[in-house]
Design an enzyme around this catalytic site. Structure first.
Site, PDB file in Angstrom:
ATOM      1  N   TYR A 261       0.821  -1.203   0.000  1.00 37.17           N
ATOM      2  CA  TYR A 261       0.000   0.000   0.000  1.00 37.17           C
ATOM      3  C   TYR A 261       0.859   1.258   0.000  1.00 37.17           C
ATOM      4  O   TYR A 261       2.052   1.236   0.292  1.00 37.17           O
ATOM      5  CB  TYR A 261      -0.905   0.029   1.246  1.00 37.17           C
ATOM      6  N   PHE A 271       2.500   9.527   3.902  1.00 39.96           N
ATOM      7  CA  PHE A 271       2.853   9.371   5.329  1.00 39.96           C
ATOM      8  C   PHE A 271       3.249   7.936   5.670  1.00 39.96           C
ATOM      9  O   PHE A 271       3.828   7.690   6.721  1.00 39.96           O
ATOM     10  CB  PHE A 271       1.695   9.830   6.223  1.00 39.96           C
ATOM     11  N   ASP A 272       2.963   6.963   4.783  1.00 39.58           N
ATOM     12  CA  ASP A 272       3.327   5.566   5.073  1.00 39.58           C
ATOM     13  C   ASP A 272       3.211   4.773   3.773  1.00 39.58           C
ATOM     14  O   ASP A 272       2.362   5.068   2.912  1.00 39.58           O
ATOM     15  CB  ASP A 272       2.402   4.983   6.132  1.00 39.58           C
ATOM     16  N   ILE A 290      -7.343   0.579  10.950  1.00 42.78           N
ATOM     17  CA  ILE A 290      -8.426   1.560  10.988  1.00 42.78           C
ATOM     18  C   ILE A 290      -9.685   0.962  10.339  1.00 42.78           C
ATOM     19  O   ILE A 290      -9.601   0.063   9.489  1.00 42.78           O
ATOM     20  CB  ILE A 290      -8.020   2.872  10.271  1.00 42.78           C
ATOM     21  N   TYR A 316      -8.375   8.243  11.721  1.00 41.21           N
ATOM     22  CA  TYR A 316      -7.816   8.587  13.024  1.00 41.21           C
ATOM     23  C   TYR A 316      -8.600   9.702  13.725  1.00 41.21           C
ATOM     24  O   TYR A 316      -8.178  10.182  14.781  1.00 41.21           O
ATOM     25  CB  TYR A 316      -6.339   8.992  12.862  1.00 41.21           C
ATOM     26  N   PHE A 333      -5.591   5.793   0.269  1.00 42.94           N
ATOM     27  CA  PHE A 333      -4.703   4.633   0.206  1.00 42.94           C
ATOM     28  C   PHE A 333      -4.831   3.954  -1.166  1.00 42.94           C
ATOM     29  O   PHE A 333      -5.937   3.653  -1.627  1.00 42.94           O
ATOM     30  CB  PHE A 333      -5.067   3.600   1.282  1.00 42.94           C
TER      31      PHE A 333
END
Length: 341
Positions: A261, A271-272, A290, A316, A333
């Protein structure tokens, strides 16, 4: 002696016949060709007999050599025999030969100028039989003789002749100037160059059309190959864009799934991510990730690809995940299901 050509000479040689003559007017044979109707496809030779000796002028074969240029001169008083060896009819063609020096030596009395029309004089000048300057001199001489005998003999017919001679001389001079300004060879080269340019332009246009057609075809194939994206709104406002369906059965709640991902904010900041190597494993629907993932990945197949747009309430929330994810952030995502168990 300077020789010139005047008139047309020809002889049709039929197989099995001989043609003998004592030349009474010199001629030149310039070409031999097969007749219109062929008896067979075998070779036929043209044979000339001079002084009791046979000479092969040429051999013609249908489909291979059907005509042959020649340069055979026969002078007045010679005896010659033409015949063929073969079954096909042969046509010999050429011109009668004149002695131009003898023609130039002709006196005024040998030219019946008043008896010739303007068209006849022009034709004789064009064929090279009369020099226009010489013709004007002859006419002038005749006029001088007539004036010495009796000035009253000059009439409207003589005036017409002077007019015709002047006209022919001017036309011949104009023709000479045009030939010097634009020689035949130069015109031929120019035409060949223009023809080549037209061909190159046509080839370029054809190539451009072919390239455009190929590009258009490639675009169609590319569009056809692109997978159709299906957008679905899921629980909690999660939006799933299905880019690749995948194969096999879909992942169910409770299955362990392995994912690759990329996680981004709506401004494009990553961010990731986990895009190669060992996938990220978790149990689907067990709250290990999540809520947006549990909802958005449910039902995916192996190899399937989706883009999930997850609102803050399914990610979040108000707290965010400092320092990378701010409060109330909508997350995006791009995910791929590698495997599930």
């Amino acid at each position: 002696m300077t020789a010139g050509f005047r008139g047309f000479w020809a002889l049709k040689i039929v197989p099995g016949h001989t043609y003998t003559q004592t030349v009474d007017a010199s001629f030149r044979v310039s070409n031999a060709a097969l007749g219109l109707t062929l008896a067979d496809d075998q070779r036929t030779s043209v044979v000339a007999t001079v002084d009791g000796k046979d000479f092969v002028l040429c051999s013609l074969t249908p489909g291979k050599i059907e005509q042959q240029p020649l340069d055979l001169w026969m002078t007045e008083g010679e005896e010659i025999t033409f015949e063929t060896n073969g079954n096909n009819e042969i046509h010999l063609t050429g011109n009668f030969i004149i002695d131009e020096e003898e023609e130039d030596e002709k006196g005024p009395c040998e030219y019946d100028l008043p008896g010739l029309s303007s068209e006849e004089l022009q034709e004789m000048v064009a064929e090279g039989l009369i020099d226009p300057v010489r013709l004007l001199e002859l006419a002038s001489d005749e006029d001088d003789d007539d004036e010495e005998e009796d000035d009253s003999d000059y009439d409207s017919e003589d005036a017409d002749m002077d007019g015709r001679i002047t006209e022919i001389t001017e036309e011949a001079s104009s023709s000479d100037e045009e030939e010097k300004a634009a020689p035949v060879k130069e015109l031929k080269i120019k035409k060949q160059a223009e023809k080549k340019k037209r061909k190159e332009a046509a080839d370029e246009e054809e190539e451009a059309k072919a390239s455009a057609k190929k590009a258009k075809k490639g675009e169609k194939e590319e569009k056809k190959a692109e997978p159709k994206t299906v957008t679905t709104k899921l629980q909690g406002g999660v939006i799933a864009e299905i880019k690749q369906e995948g194969t096999g059965a879909g992942a169910k709640k409770g299955a362990r799934v392995g994912m690759h991902y990329i996680g981004k904010l709506t401004n494009g900041k990553v961010f990731d991510k986990n895009v190669k190597g060992k996938p990220f494993w978790f149990r689907l629907g067990a709250g290990e990730v999540i809520k947006g993932w549990d909802v958005g990945i449910l039902g995916m197949k192996k190899g399937g690809e989706r883009r999930l747009t997850i609102p803050a309430a399914m990610a979040y929330g108000k707290r965010g995940a400092p320092p990378d994810i701010p409060a109330n952030a909508t997350l995006v995502f791009d995910i791929r299901l590698i495997d599930f168990k």
